[in-house]
Structures are given as structure tokens and as C-alpha cells.
Enzyme design. Structure first.
Site, PDB file in Angstrom:
ATOM      1  N   PHE A 111       0.808  -1.214   0.000  1.00 41.28           N
ATOM      2  CA  PHE A 111       0.000   0.000   0.000  1.00 41.28           C
ATOM      3  C   PHE A 111       0.845   1.268   0.000  1.00 41.28           C
ATOM      4  O   PHE A 111       0.304   2.354   0.140  1.00 41.28           O
ATOM      5  CB  PHE A 111      -0.938   0.015   1.211  1.00 41.28           C
ATOM      6  N   ASP A 122       1.312 -12.175   6.005  1.00 45.21           N
ATOM      7  CA  ASP A 122       2.627 -11.990   5.384  1.00 45.21           C
ATOM      8  C   ASP A 122       3.709 -12.094   6.453  1.00 45.21           C
ATOM      9  O   ASP A 122       4.499 -11.181   6.654  1.00 45.21           O
ATOM     10  CB  ASP A 122       2.706 -10.643   4.666  1.00 45.21           C
TER      11      ASP A 122
END
EC number: 2.7.11.1
Length: 613
Positions: A301, A417
Site C-alpha cells: 500500500f 505476510d
């Protein structure tokens, strides 16, 4: 007649309009008032240096606290050696609740305009050089609970208006030059002190000039009894509250806005509005206009920048670059909400955020020792290597962080993640799990969700990669790979190993060496043999249990924590070995039927679907 009515309505509307304008305190007006105070106090150039008159919003200034609507609610300027006077313009801060200016050398009189601070609950002007009378307008502060004017040079009588303060708990006027009769009702305040004045504490109904609570004599035994009683009472009340919450949660489960922390942690529920709102300009200056030299990493992001705030606090600023795309702005709001309620010593704490029409930014503490990946593989010559004891502590700390996300947050939080690059290290090399940009809130009634696959190759669980279905066991797999990184110091996927063998994936590489009992070839060469063999074997065993092909076979994070602490590992490992022998035989049978070859993988690069952190 009708025309006259319309004229009256128009006039009433006009008066109402201007009344609204007059009652509205803009950030500009607040900033101007505070800056006027700075000037009147004769602040030195190095004092309150971040108070910028050209900055619209004063909520980012030091010593200033605002609410979620950017109204100034608290101002604390204690012990700063000011020698000026008080500014009457402070009186426009109608939302101010706390004003503390004690321990300075402020001179002059208390402005009458302080009576306009109708939200004020605490006014502390102790230990200054204030002169003149106590303004009668102080009686307008109906919410005032604490009024401290001790150790000044105030004179005149105590205004009768102070008797009209219904919430006053503390009234400390000692060590001034006040005179006259003390209003009778002021002796009913729980804590008062009128000593060291020329006041008359006698009259028709004599009273002591200081309340029993405020007395500072040597009656230690009564004090001790009171303190002991208070402590005992508070303990009983807290125990009752905890018992009530425990029973309530047993029957109703967790509420959305309540979380249960692990032992030793402080329950710090942080509402969205209580996070610090940074001004865009402040973060722009902190990061040197978001200079590329300050980039710490880049994620799915946006980029993360190192920044330095005006008070020299180092921060990491995450600048979201795709918030206008589908999911971008929602991702921002999700992350802010999620991180603000997930508070644990092994989780990265969110300091604050910034929003403009074109920008979304998140602000975190800067981790002095960067990430585990950096300390394992990117240290410079001469830098200290992570010793084995530190690696064990990092493994356990990270496990506790993920355990909290999975089992103590409601709804649970899936990271998605997990890797060494997302385990940060503080100044004490304690593990701090970072980057919730990929985290997903999962409804407690569901064990997995189908979604877009995000993560880093080599760390992604097989079921997540093939089906897009993730669960907390997906994180457990990634954690197992991270443990192998911790032991070996190597990357999860490394194509340079093709030069010597077929095992590109670190997991396969370690499995092969483990079967061959070549522990020395597994352990990071930087440790230079300084490790305990049995402990390394245990950590490898935990890692292999976490990385089993079937998610149902993997332990949950609370089990991982227990195994790292030495409980229950032997039984799980024996079961795994039996299953692994069967799987290995099946794999070898299939391998004889197919030619796997090397050409399809030799020239590929490691794919990071989410980007580096």
C-alpha cells in the site's frame, strides 16, 4: 402584518447566524490565542519552537492536546521559567479542560477572561509571581474541580463567587497575601488550604485553615491507616470488576470493542479519536519532504519513511499511495482501527495518522534495530551478530505477538505476510510484529476466507497459494519459515542454491539436511559455533511442525509458544516423524515417475507479491 412577520423572521435568522459564528472557535483562532500566550509569557526561542503561527491547526504543537474534533482540551506549560504575563486571549479556548502553568515566574494579574473557560475542570497556577485579586469570573467555571493558586502574591479577599462552584474538590490558596473573611461554604470542600495568608479562619464558627486531607504534618499513623484502607478498598473493587468481566465473557464471549490482554500487559483500549492526528506539513518536514534517502521499505500500500519529529522523536511514516483505488481507503480505516485496539508488547504500536483530501499516512515508532531480516542478512562488517540467546528471545516474542493476534483479539487478526522482514526489533532486540497492511479481520464463525493471495513467495502456505484460503494456520506456516530464517540466516527462497542442489526453498533445504543429521550445515555460519545444539534442534523441530502441508496438522500459536518454552514438543515431534517417513516414501515414488528438471526455475527471481516492508 405578514411583511412584519417576515422581517422579524429574517432578523431572527440573521441574529442566529451571527451567534453561531461568534460561538464557533476555529483552529485559526485557537492557534492565534496560544501563540499570543507564547509571546506574553516571553518564551525563549528554544521554548515552544514548534508553535508555528502560520500553521492552521495547533493540535500538533508540543504541550497541546486536542480532542477528535481538533478543539484544544489541555495545555500544560509547567516549570519552563517563563517571566512574562498571562494573555487574556486564552479565554476563547472554550473547550479547554486542563490549564497548567505552575512552577514558572509569571507576573501580572489573572485575566478576567479566564472566566470564559467554561469547560475547565483544572486550573493550576501554583508557584508563580502573580499579583492582584482573584477574578470573580472564576465563579463562572461551573465544571471546575481543581483550583490551585498557591505560592503567588495574590491579594484582596476571596471572591464570594467561588462558593458557587458545585464540583470543586480542591481549593489551594495558601502562601499568598489574601485577607478578610473566608466564605463559610468553602470549608465544606474536601481539600482546602488557606494557610500563610492574612485570612480570618475564625468568625462565628471557627475552622482550621487547612483541611485534614491537605494537612502536611507528621501524623503518619492516621495517614497510614487511610492509605491502607484506600488500597484495600481499591483492591476489592478491582477484583470484583475483573471477576464480573471474566464471568460475563465466559457467558457472552468477547465484545467487539473489548480485548483481553495476556498476563503482564496493560489494557490500553485506544479509541480512534485518541490517536494523535498529525498535520500533513509536520510529517512532510519530518521526512525531509518524503525523501528517497529516508525510505525504509515499500509495501503493498505504499512506502515507509524514516522521520524525525520536532521533539527529536524518530518515527516510521507509512504513506499510502493507492487509497483511492478499490480497497485503498477501506484498508487505511481497517488498519487504523485494527492496530489501535491490538496492544501488546510484541506488536507494533500505532502512534497516529494523518488524512488530507489526497493523502493517508500512518505513524509508528521507529525501531532502532530495524527488522530481523536486516539484522540477519544486511548488517555491515563489524556490526554485532545476533547471538543465539537473542534469537531465542526473538522467536518467543514473535510467537507471543501472533498468539495475541489469533487468540486474544476479537475478531481474530490474520497477518498473512509473516516473515523476518516484518518482525521488527526494538532497542532491546525484543521482537515487535509489524505491518498489518495485509492483516485480515476474520469472523469468529469462519475458519478461512477466500480472498486475493498476498504475501511473499517462500513464506506462503501451500493451501493459501493454491486456493486463496487463509486462516491463522496460514500465519503459523509463515512463522515456521521465519524460524528457519532465524536459525540459518538465509532467505526463504534462494536460487543461488541451484548451483549446488535442487532445493531452492529454504524449507526443503533444511528438511534434507535434517534427515542427513547435518546440523552444522543448517545453522547460521555467523554464530561461529556459539549455540546450544539441543536448543537449535528444538527450534528446527518447532519450525517443521509449523510448516506441515496440511493446515489441520499445524499447531496453533499458543501451542507454539508452549513448545518454545519446552512443553509438549517431544510428543508432537514423534508423531511428525512417523508421518514424514510415509510422506517421504510417497514423494520418492512420484519422483521416479516424473522428471522435475531445473530449467523451468533457473532464471526466475523471487516474487514478493506484497513488496518489501
Amino acid at each position: 402584518m405578514r411583511m412584519f412577520s417576515l422581517q422579524k423572521m429574517a432578523m431572527a435568522f440573521t441574529l442566529l447566524f451571527f451567534a453561531c459564528l461568534c460561538s464557533f472557535v476555529s483552529p485559526d483562532a485557537q492557534g492565534d490565542a496560544l501563540f499570543a500566550l507564547r509571546i506574553s509569557l516571553r518564551a525563549l526561542p528554544n521554548q515552544l519552537s514548534d508553535w508555528n503561527q502560520n500553521q492552521v491547526n495547533p493540535c500538533t504543537w508540543s504541550q497541546v492536546i486536542c480532542d477528535d474534533k481538533n478543539f484544544v482540551t489541555s495545555l500544560t506549560l509547567s516549570d519552563m521559567n517563563f517571566s512574562g504575563t498571562l494573555s487574556s486571549r486564552v479565554g476563547i479556548l472554550e473547550n479547554l479542560k486542563t490549564l497548567t502553568l505552575k512552577g514558572n515566574g509569571i507576573t501580572g494579574e489573572i485575566p478576567e477572561d479566564f472566566g470564559n473557560l467554561t469547560s475547565l475542570t483544572s486550573l493550576d497556577l501554583e508557584d508563580n509571581q502573580l499579583t492582584g485579586r482573584i477574578p470573580s469570573t472564576i465563579g463562572n467555571l461551573k465544571k471546575l474541580q481543581f483550583l490551585t493558586l498557591s505560592r503567588n502574591k495574590l491579594n484582596g479577599t476571596i471572591p464570594e463567587s467561588l462558593t458557587g462552584l458545585p464540583n470543586l474538590l480542591n481549593l489551594l490558596l495558601d502562601s499568598n497575601s489574601l485577607s478578610g473573611q473566608i466564605p463559610q461554604s468553602l470549608f465544606e470542600i474536601p481539600k482546602y488550604n488557606f494557610t500563610s495568608n492574612n485570612l480570618n479562619c475564625g468568625g462565628r464558627q471557627p475552622h482550621p485553615c487547612v483541611s485534614a486531607v491537605a494537612h502536611s504534618g507528621d501524623s503518619s499513623k492516621p495517614k497510614t491507616g487511610i492509605i491502607a484502607g484506600v488500597v484495600a478498598g481499591v483492591t476489592v473493587v478491582l477484583f470484583g470488576i475483573l471477576l464480573f468481566l471474566f464471568c460475563k465473557d465466559r457467558h457472552k464471549g468477547y465484545r467487539r470493542d473489548v480485548f483481553v490482554d495476556v498476563a503482564g500487559e496493560v489494557d490500553r483500549r485506544i479509541a480512534f479519536g485518541q490517536l494523535k492526528r498529525f498535520a500533513w506539513r509536520e510529517l512532510q518536514l519530518a521526512t525531509d519532504n518524503f525523501s528517497e534517502k529516508n525510505v525504509l521499505g515499500q509495501g503493498g500500500f505504499g512506502k515507509v519513511y524514516k522521520g524525525v519529529l520536532p521533539d527529536n522523536t524518530k518515527v516510521a511514516v507509512k504513506r499510502l499511495t493507492d487509497f483511492e483505488s478499490p480497497g485503498g481507503d477501506a484498508a487505511f480505516q481497517r488498519e487504523v482501527e485494527m492496530i489501535s485496539v491490538a496492544v501488546h508488547r510484541n506488536l507494533l504500536r500505532l502512534i497516529g495518522f494523518c488524512t488530507t483530501q489526497t493523502e493517508r499516512l500512518l505513524v509508528y515508532p521507529f525501531m532502532q534495530n530495524l527488522s530481523l531480516a536486516h539484522r540477519l542478512r544486511e548488517i555491515k562488517a563489524g556490526d554485532p551478530v545476533l547471538d543465539w540467546e537473542t534469537r531465542k528471545r526473538i522467536a518467543l516474542g514473535a510467537a507471543r505477538g501472533f498468539e495475541y493476534l489469533h487468540e486474544h483479539c476479537n475478531p481474530k487478526i490474520i497477518h498473512r505476510d509473516v516473515k523476518a522482514a516484518n518482525v521488527l526489533l526494538d532497542e532491546d532486540f525484543e521482537a515487535v510484529v509489524g505491518d498489518f497492511g495485509l492483516a485480515k479481520l476474520v469472523d469468529v464463525r469462519r475458519t478461512n476466507v477466500t480472498t486475493q493471495v498476498r504475501g511473499t513467495m517462500g513464506h506462503i502456505a501451500p493451501e493459501y497459494l493454491s486456493t486463496g484460503k487463509s486462516s491463522e494456520r496460514t500465519d503459523v506456516f509463515g512463522y515456521g519459515i521465519m524460524l528457519l530464517e532465524l536459525v540459518t540466516g538465509q532467505r526463504a527462497i534462494d536460487f543461488s542454491r541451484l548451483e549446488e542442489e535442487d532445493d531452492v526453498l529454504l524449507l526443503d533445504h533444511v528438511k534434507k539436511l535434517e534427515r542427513e543429521k547435518r546440523l552444522g550445515a543448517i545453522v547460521d555460519k555467523n554464530l561461529d559455533g556459539e549455540y546450544i545444539k539441543e536448543e537449535v534442534e528444538m527450534m528446527i523441530q518447532v519450525a517443521l511442525l509449523c510448516t506441515q502441508g496440511s493446515p489441520e496438522d499445524r499447531p496453533v500459536m499458543s501451542e507454539v509458544v508452549r513448545m518454545l518454552e519446552g512443553e509438549g514438543l517431544a510428543e508432537r515431534w514423534e508423531e511428525w516423524q512417523n508421518v514424514e517417513v510415509t510422506r517421504r516414501h510417497e514423494f520418492e515414488r512420484l519422483q521416479r515417475r516424473f522428471d522435475w528438471g531445473e530449467d523451468s526455475m533457473h532464471n526466475q527471481d523471487a516474487i514478493e507479491l506484497s513488496g518489501g516492508r
